[in-house]
Design an enzyme around this catalytic site. Sequence first.
Site, short mmCIF file in Angstrom:
data_model
loop_
_atom_site.label_atom_id
_atom_site.label_comp_id
_atom_site.label_asym_id
_atom_site.label_seq_id
_atom_site.Cartn_x
_atom_site.Cartn_y
_atom_site.Cartn_z
N GLU A 262 57.35 42.19 40.22
CA GLU A 262 56.82 41.18 41.14
C GLU A 262 55.39 41.58 41.44
O GLU A 262 55.14 42.61 42.05
CB GLU A 262 57.70 41.13 42.40
CG GLU A 262 57.44 39.93 43.28
CD GLU A 262 56.40 40.23 44.34
OE1 GLU A 262 55.22 39.90 44.10
OE2 GLU A 262 56.77 40.80 45.36
N CYS A 299 52.97 39.72 49.77
CA CYS A 299 52.83 39.13 48.44
C CYS A 299 52.90 37.61 48.50
O CYS A 299 52.49 36.93 47.56
CB CYS A 299 53.87 39.68 47.49
SG CYS A 299 55.50 39.87 48.19
#
Length: 504
Positions: A262, A299
């Site tokens: 990720e 994120c």
Amino acid sequence: MTKLTGNHYIDGAWVAGGTTFQSDPVTGDPVTVQSGGKAEVDAAMQAAEAAFETYGWTSREERAAFLEAIADKIEARGDDLTAYGTAETGLPEARLNGERGRTTGQLRLFADHIRKADYLDVRLDAALPDRAPLPRPDLRMIQRPLGPVAVFGASNFPLAFSTAGGDTAAALAAGCPVVYKGHPGHPATGEIVAQAIAAAVETTGMPKGTFGFVQSNTNEAGEALVQHPLTRAVGFTGSFRGGKALFDLAMARPEPIPFFGELGAINPVFVLPAASAARAAETGKGWAGSLTMGVGQFCTNPGVVVIKDADADAFIDAAEAALKDVAPAAMLTGGTAEGYRKGVETISGAANVTTRLQAPGEGRKAGPALFVVSAADWLANEDLAIEMFGPAGVVIRADTDEEMLSVARGLHGQLTCTLQMDDGDTGIGQKLVPILERKAGRLLVNAFPTGVEVADSMVHGGPFPASTNFGATSVGTLAIRRFLRPVCYQNMPTALLPEDLRHG
């Protein structure tokens, strides 16, 4: 306070190995930590492989009890985790306490999930010995664990995405031993959680190599983990540069393995015309709050806004006013702060970009920044689409609906895409959604993406470069599927079948 060893946890013992490094806390004294390399990784992986011969065949109930024991042991160390976590990362106490609850909550969620057994996707095709022209054998299919999994900790979530975070919880729930590379930004916090897992291994009688913990502040340990022949999969949360380098190593192995990375995103927000006409200033203020939450170190931080030019001024003015009230704050690591400053410098120096705000920030502290650019200039300069990973945002002014759609079509893979819309925006929304659902793992309406619910239906992932596997998620119970593979058993005697295939 919990006594720290500064050591690795390998095959059920706390051991030294490699060189040492000093942590770099925001407050308090640094700690001395072992920095392992190939030798420590090999020892941990060998122990994990040996453990898999037993752990991979434990019952769902045994693994569920193990996950719950880890959660209990973490909670018993709660005060120490908060104290070390705030000192090492600069995150406030309330945030660390909440993150600890999320960490233990997702461990218990996976325990509940595997007890239900739906994730196994069991399929049974009974034998048809009299079928013509050919009989059919007895066929049984189930999801089985891959083997030892390497997990990398994330700097921005020292609990929920680190030692006992979502990747570790999902892998252990699946039946995979875990070898975890400690993050050098929070080594004390990481070790305390590792101590909790070690205690749970002992109290539940799991094999000693079920969990391994290797501290390191160099690339050697991470590269060795990805390249080790016994590693069956990798879970990673971090920067694009670091994740892409490890992904390339995983693909270049003689036997490539799945790398579930990720890697972050700019998470665009589209403020549609009816919504911007009705509440541009309100939305601008809300966006500023989301942008600066946690010093912008999520994120899912919404780093880009696309809005029609007619209402952009009200949005920008309100966002700028809100951002001016946000004081510079400490970032998670010195490297994170330096990377943020470089990103801000890149955007501020680009042609035809207007700087509305660029708050000062020195050392480990960073302040907010706000930039404005036209849709035409944005589309002409791909460098503007970088993730700054901090409290900085770019507002894109679009002249027409078609320009909005063009910005959407030009996006790279994202974790999230958001629509701020009112009833009058259904038409353009219907045009945007088919584009955006190909760009992101999660689409939102009238919210901001800086909250990721841990739930069955959550998707935290997206097309490259947001993540390295568009079919996976690192949050939610579907995350367990990353560490499983389907196996079909044909005409297998009952005594040789996995327990969950012996009936039916």
